[in-house]
Motif scaffolding. Sequence first.
Motif, PDB file in Angstrom:
ATOM      1  N   UNK A  26       0.837  -1.332   0.057  1.00 52.82           N
ATOM      2  CA  UNK A  26       0.068   0.060   0.051  1.00 52.82           C
ATOM      3  C   UNK A  26       0.793   1.371  -0.215  1.00 52.82           C
ATOM      4  N   UNK A  27       0.873   2.053   1.069  1.00 54.70           N
ATOM      5  CA  UNK A  27       1.799   3.215   1.182  1.00 54.70           C
ATOM      6  C   UNK A  27       2.863   3.343   1.672  1.00 54.70           C
ATOM      7  N   UNK A  28       3.354   1.985   2.466  1.00 55.79           N
ATOM      8  CA  UNK A  28       4.385   2.021   3.026  1.00 55.79           C
ATOM      9  C   UNK A  28       5.460   1.903   1.900  1.00 55.79           C
ATOM     10  N   UNK A  29       6.616   2.486   2.105  1.00 53.47           N
ATOM     11  CA  UNK A  29       7.442   3.004   0.786  1.00 53.47           C
ATOM     12  C   UNK A  29       8.511   2.092   0.481  1.00 53.47           C
ATOM     13  N   UNK A  30       8.127   0.635   0.396  1.00 55.30           N
ATOM     14  CA  UNK A  30       9.118  -0.232  -0.029  1.00 55.30           C
ATOM     15  C   UNK A  30       9.804   0.002  -1.522  1.00 55.30           C
ATOM     16  N   UNK A  31       8.837   0.466  -2.422  1.00 55.73           N
ATOM     17  CA  UNK A  31       9.146   0.674  -3.736  1.00 55.73           C
ATOM     18  C   UNK A  31      10.161   1.588  -3.819  1.00 55.73           C
ATOM     19  N   UNK A  32      10.166   2.843  -3.164  1.00 54.47           N
ATOM     20  CA  UNK A  32      10.890   3.887  -3.004  1.00 54.47           C
ATOM     21  C   UNK A  32      12.225   3.544  -2.408  1.00 54.47           C
ATOM     22  N   UNK A  33      12.141   2.928  -1.343  1.00 52.24           N
ATOM     23  CA  UNK A  33      13.323   2.477  -0.944  1.00 52.24           C
ATOM     24  C   UNK A  33      14.418   1.586  -1.801  1.00 52.24           C
ATOM     25  N   UNK A  34      13.526   0.675  -2.343  1.00 54.68           N
ATOM     26  CA  UNK A  34      14.387  -0.074  -3.349  1.00 54.68           C
ATOM     27  C   UNK A  34      15.014   0.635  -4.632  1.00 54.68           C
ATOM     28  N   UNK A  35      14.028   1.603  -5.035  1.00 52.31           N
ATOM     29  CA  UNK A  35      14.360   2.347  -6.419  1.00 52.31           C
ATOM     30  C   UNK A  35      15.281   3.584  -6.003  1.00 52.31           C
ATOM     31  N   UNK A  36      15.238   4.060  -4.980  1.00 48.73           N
ATOM     32  CA  UNK A  36      15.728   5.319  -4.789  1.00 48.73           C
ATOM     33  C   UNK A  36      16.918   5.369  -3.486  1.00 48.73           C
ATOM     34  N   UNK A  37      16.391   4.793  -2.464  1.00 51.48           N
ATOM     35  CA  UNK A  37      16.933   4.842  -1.004  1.00 51.48           C
ATOM     36  C   UNK A  37      18.180   3.961  -0.656  1.00 51.48           C
ATOM     37  N   UNK A  38      18.507   2.892  -1.302  1.00 52.58           N
ATOM     38  CA  UNK A  38      19.733   2.207  -0.939  1.00 52.58           C
ATOM     39  C   UNK A  38      20.374   1.949  -2.200  1.00 52.58           C
ATOM     40  N   UNK A  39      20.998   2.770  -3.045  1.00 53.73           N
ATOM     41  CA  UNK A  39      21.449   2.573  -4.375  1.00 53.73           C
ATOM     42  C   UNK A  39      22.939   1.874  -4.009  1.00 53.73           C
ATOM     43  N   UNK A  40      23.551   2.144  -3.005  1.00 56.23           N
ATOM     44  CA  UNK A  40      24.988   1.910  -2.699  1.00 56.23           C
ATOM     45  C   UNK A  40      25.020   0.175  -2.499  1.00 56.23           C
ATOM     46  N   UNK A  41      23.764  -0.342  -1.879  1.00 57.63           N
ATOM     47  CA  UNK A  41      23.713  -1.673  -1.492  1.00 57.63           C
ATOM     48  C   UNK A  41      23.411  -2.728  -2.548  1.00 57.63           C
ATOM     49  N   UNK A  74      11.792  -7.947  -9.491  1.00 57.80           N
ATOM     50  CA  UNK A  74      12.123  -7.089 -10.567  1.00 57.80           C
ATOM     51  C   UNK A  74      13.079  -5.884 -10.106  1.00 57.80           C
ATOM     52  N   UNK A  75      12.734  -5.092  -8.883  1.00 59.20           N
ATOM     53  CA  UNK A  75      13.379  -4.223  -8.418  1.00 59.20           C
ATOM     54  C   UNK A  75      14.746  -4.632  -7.871  1.00 59.20           C
ATOM     55  N   UNK A  76      14.770  -5.505  -7.072  1.00 59.40           N
ATOM     56  CA  UNK A  76      16.085  -5.971  -6.241  1.00 59.40           C
ATOM     57  C   UNK A  76      16.909  -6.574  -7.002  1.00 59.40           C
ATOM     58  N   UNK A  77      16.491  -7.134  -8.081  1.00 54.46           N
ATOM     59  CA  UNK A  77      17.449  -8.052  -9.099  1.00 54.46           C
ATOM     60  C   UNK A  77      17.464  -7.589 -10.410  1.00 54.46           C
ATOM     61  N   UNK A  78      16.526  -8.529 -11.413  1.00 52.80           N
ATOM     62  CA  UNK A  78      16.412  -8.235 -12.478  1.00 52.80           C
ATOM     63  C   UNK A  78      14.929  -8.648 -12.859  1.00 52.80           C
ATOM     64  N   UNK A  79      14.372  -7.983 -14.076  1.00 55.99           N
ATOM     65  CA  UNK A  79      12.914  -8.501 -14.339  1.00 55.99           C
ATOM     66  C   UNK A  79      12.647 -10.086 -14.660  1.00 55.99           C
TER      67      UNK A  79
END
Length: 338
Positions: free
Chosen positions: A155-170, A231-236
């Motif tokens: 829902x609104x808990x921002x897991x997508x934003x975290x994976x797309x924008x938040x932990x880019x070095x990891x 798809x976000x964490x690894x590959x599609x």
Amino acid sequence: MCVREVKLSLFGFGNVGRAVAEVLLEKEALFREKYGLRFRVVSISDTSGTVWLPEGIDLREALMVKENFGKLSAWTSDYEVYNFTPEEAVREIDAHIIVDVTNDKNAHEWHLAALKDGKAVVTSNKPPLAFHYADLTEEAEKRDLPYLFEATVMAGTPIITLLREGILADSIEGMEAVLNATTTFILSQMEMGQDFERALKTAQRLGIAERDPSGDVLGIDAGYKATILHCLAFHPITFDDIAVKGIAEVTSGEVRRARERGRTIRLVAAVEKGKVVVEPREVPLGSPLAVESHENVAIMRTDLLGELVIKGAGAGLKETASGVVSDIIKASLHLREV
């Protein structure tokens, strides 16, 4: 602050669509003052037709018509109602952002049409991404257009934003998540002594489970969400590439024996590179995965941060509207810059 007007086309005016409209109304002043954005909804589509007014639709009136008559096509005294297909509406109506809060399993076709027409897309609709993630995100990137889908997972808990924008070095090493609140409710009822059928009927009576509960109890909804996370964490990948088993075969005896061992059964999605498995699993009562009520949770393992837990509402109208409207704002700010 200079205020920029953003034109929205809203597809879907059921519970979530109306919740989105209510947030746009209630927070109109905040969005203008904080972000310099004024939203004009130029069309709304439900299963009965499309109401289209280039000057902007009165959302209060739209909500009233839907509540009183159940369908937008009843609004004929004030507005013309068009019988567009979604693709026709996308092409015909001048809007900056297409907002899809439907359950249309073929929506990827008109999402692509919107992107090719230079329009951003915000969606809470899971199947387009679970089956066509690569096509949709590549088209959006090629055209430098936002294609945002925060509300598809948790829902609104921002897991997508975290994976797309938040932990880019990891580098993500893997994750385990409970992503479907309906199954959590049913399993919790079973812990209180109900069998599966009775627990399901309780969930349906309370409006927690759909009349056709198969998407939840067979693990399909959680599978869609887990596919998107991969798809976000690894590959599609697509939903067809994953293994899914729901909770329909979980017995009262299994639930009781788990509790006796200090454990609880939850529908857990395990996401690793190239492998996604969704299945009922025993978890310790002290584990973050032992969520209650409408909460969702994901435990991520990364090379730099180690274990990261994100937990929050995974269902609910306000909560889903939070994810959708946040994406509308994000898309609008991006469009302002190009």
